[in-house]
Write an enzyme that holds these catalytic residues in place. Structure first.
Site, PDB file in Angstrom:
ATOM      1  N   SER A  65      29.203  62.753  74.183  1.00 26.66           N
ATOM      2  CA  SER A  65      29.842  61.451  74.378  1.00 26.66           C
ATOM      3  C   SER A  65      30.794  61.501  75.566  1.00 26.66           C
ATOM      4  O   SER A  65      31.375  62.546  75.872  1.00 26.66           O
ATOM      5  CB  SER A  65      30.621  61.052  73.125  1.00 26.66           C
ATOM      6  OG  SER A  65      29.767  60.962  72.012  1.00 26.66           O
TER       7      SER A  65
HETATM    8  N1  SAH Z   1      29.886  64.471  68.961  1.00 27.02           N
HETATM    9  C1  SAH Z   1      28.839  64.840  69.875  1.00 27.02           C
HETATM   10  C2  SAH Z   1      27.979  63.646  70.190  1.00 27.02           C
HETATM   11  C3  SAH Z   1      26.569  64.037  70.329  1.00 27.02           C
HETATM   12  S1  SAH Z   1      25.421  62.718  70.395  1.00 27.02           S
HETATM   13  C4  SAH Z   1      29.376  65.517  71.109  1.00 27.02           C
HETATM   14  O1  SAH Z   1      30.584  65.383  71.380  1.00 27.02           O
HETATM   15  O2  SAH Z   1      28.642  66.196  71.813  1.00 27.02           O
HETATM   16  C5  SAH Z   1      25.066  62.425  68.698  1.00 27.02           C
HETATM   17  C6  SAH Z   1      24.492  63.545  67.902  1.00 27.02           C
HETATM   18  O3  SAH Z   1      24.133  63.011  66.620  1.00 27.02           O
HETATM   19  C7  SAH Z   1      23.211  64.166  68.456  1.00 27.02           C
HETATM   20  O4  SAH Z   1      23.412  65.543  68.613  1.00 27.02           O
HETATM   21  C8  SAH Z   1      22.151  63.860  67.387  1.00 27.02           C
HETATM   22  O5  SAH Z   1      21.194  64.898  67.234  1.00 27.02           O
HETATM   23  C9  SAH Z   1      23.014  63.699  66.139  1.00 27.02           C
HETATM   24  N2  SAH Z   1      22.386  62.949  65.043  1.00 27.02           N
HETATM   25  C10 SAH Z   1      21.588  61.850  65.106  1.00 27.02           C
HETATM   26  N3  SAH Z   1      21.239  61.438  63.870  1.00 27.02           N
HETATM   27  C11 SAH Z   1      21.832  62.300  62.988  1.00 27.02           C
HETATM   28  C12 SAH Z   1      21.833  62.434  61.578  1.00 27.02           C
HETATM   29  N4  SAH Z   1      21.160  61.591  60.786  1.00 27.02           N
HETATM   30  N5  SAH Z   1      22.552  63.434  61.034  1.00 27.02           N
HETATM   31  C13 SAH Z   1      23.241  64.319  61.807  1.00 27.02           C
HETATM   32  N6  SAH Z   1      23.259  64.256  63.155  1.00 27.02           N
HETATM   33  C14 SAH Z   1      22.581  63.266  63.748  1.00 27.02           C
END
Ligand code: SAH
Length: 213
Positions: A65
């Site tokens: 993000s």
């Molecule tokens: N907080 C992270 C944001 C990553 S983007 C950072 O700072 O890097 C969002 C993430 O959510 C992705 O890695 C994706 O694989 C995950 N995601 C999507 N659906 C999900 C689910 N149902 N359960 C757990 N993770 C999920």
């Protein structure tokens, strides 16, 4: 794993940008973000840009993000030290690290096994204490519930009912809701268990998907 004066200077500039230009006014959030070397959570080819306000690819078609998104969501959580926080979407682990620097107890779920493994290794190498899980965030972590705060870092079409259930009375959840764009939404559960909802502005997240991979 180098964090030198140049990185720290870039980070200071990022903090000034967040507070002066983007209205982030929580000292504890700004301090937490000053503490975490964001460049270590990105592939080295993105090093130059780690402190710019952009989302970047982190593999498995996912993104870290942007700094404003992390700051805004963390501020909205209104964390108090010692609270128990569940994050959905560990991704790179950057947001997870920022949460640990707010002195809360962190639990985080990631559905992609590769990302889960990489974040787990990196966070422990950097000495950030967080409890990471590989699984589908829609299910939350019932055996460890209730949580004081829940933070969803992927775009959900609707609020997952099990997550609302796992919020303690008086607890709050920050979750972006929508398909293409998401409205940042804050759900508050009062002491009688009634849910109130407050909406903020639009953001763009990768989708919250079903099942783990
Ligand atoms: N907080 C992270 C944001 C990553 S983007 C950072 O700072 O890097 C969002 C993430 O959510 C992705 O890695 C994706 O694989 C995950 N995601 C999507 N659906 C999900 C689910 N149902 N359960 C757990 N993770 C999920």
């Amino acid at each position: 794993m180098i964090d030198n004066l140049r990185h720290q200077g870039l980070r200071k500039r990022m903090i000034d940008y967040l507070s002066v230009k983007r209205g982030i006014d929580s000292d504890s959030v700004l301090k937490a973000m000053m503490n975490v070397p964001r460049h270590l959570f990105l592939e080295s080819s993105f090093l130059e840009f780690a402190y710019e306000d952009k989302a970047f690819p982190i593999g498995s078609q996912q993104t870290i993000s942007s700094v404003y998104t992390v700051a805004f969501q963390t501020q909205l959580l209104n964390l108090a030290p010692g609270e128990k926080v569940l994050e959905i979407g560990t991704g790179s682990g950057y947001q997870t690290a920022v949460l640990t620097q707010c002195n809360v107890e962190v639990y985080s779920i990631e559905r992609h096994h590769n990302l889960y493994k990489t974040a787990k290794t990196l966070l422990s190498m950097l000495n950030y204490r967080a409890n990471l899980f590989h699984g589908d965030g829609h299910l939350g972590l019932s055996r460890l519930a209730p949580f004081d705060k829940i933070l969803v870092t992927c775009g959900a079409v609707e609020v997952p009912p099990l997550l609302l259930e796992q919020l303690r009375l008086g607890g709050e959840m920050v979750i972006p809701i929508g398909f293409k764009n998401q409205i940042m939404t804050l759900f508050s559960k009062d002491l009688d268990g009634n849910i109130k909802k407050k909406e903020y502005h639009n953001f763009q997240f990768v989708p919250m998907l079903r099942d783990k991979e």
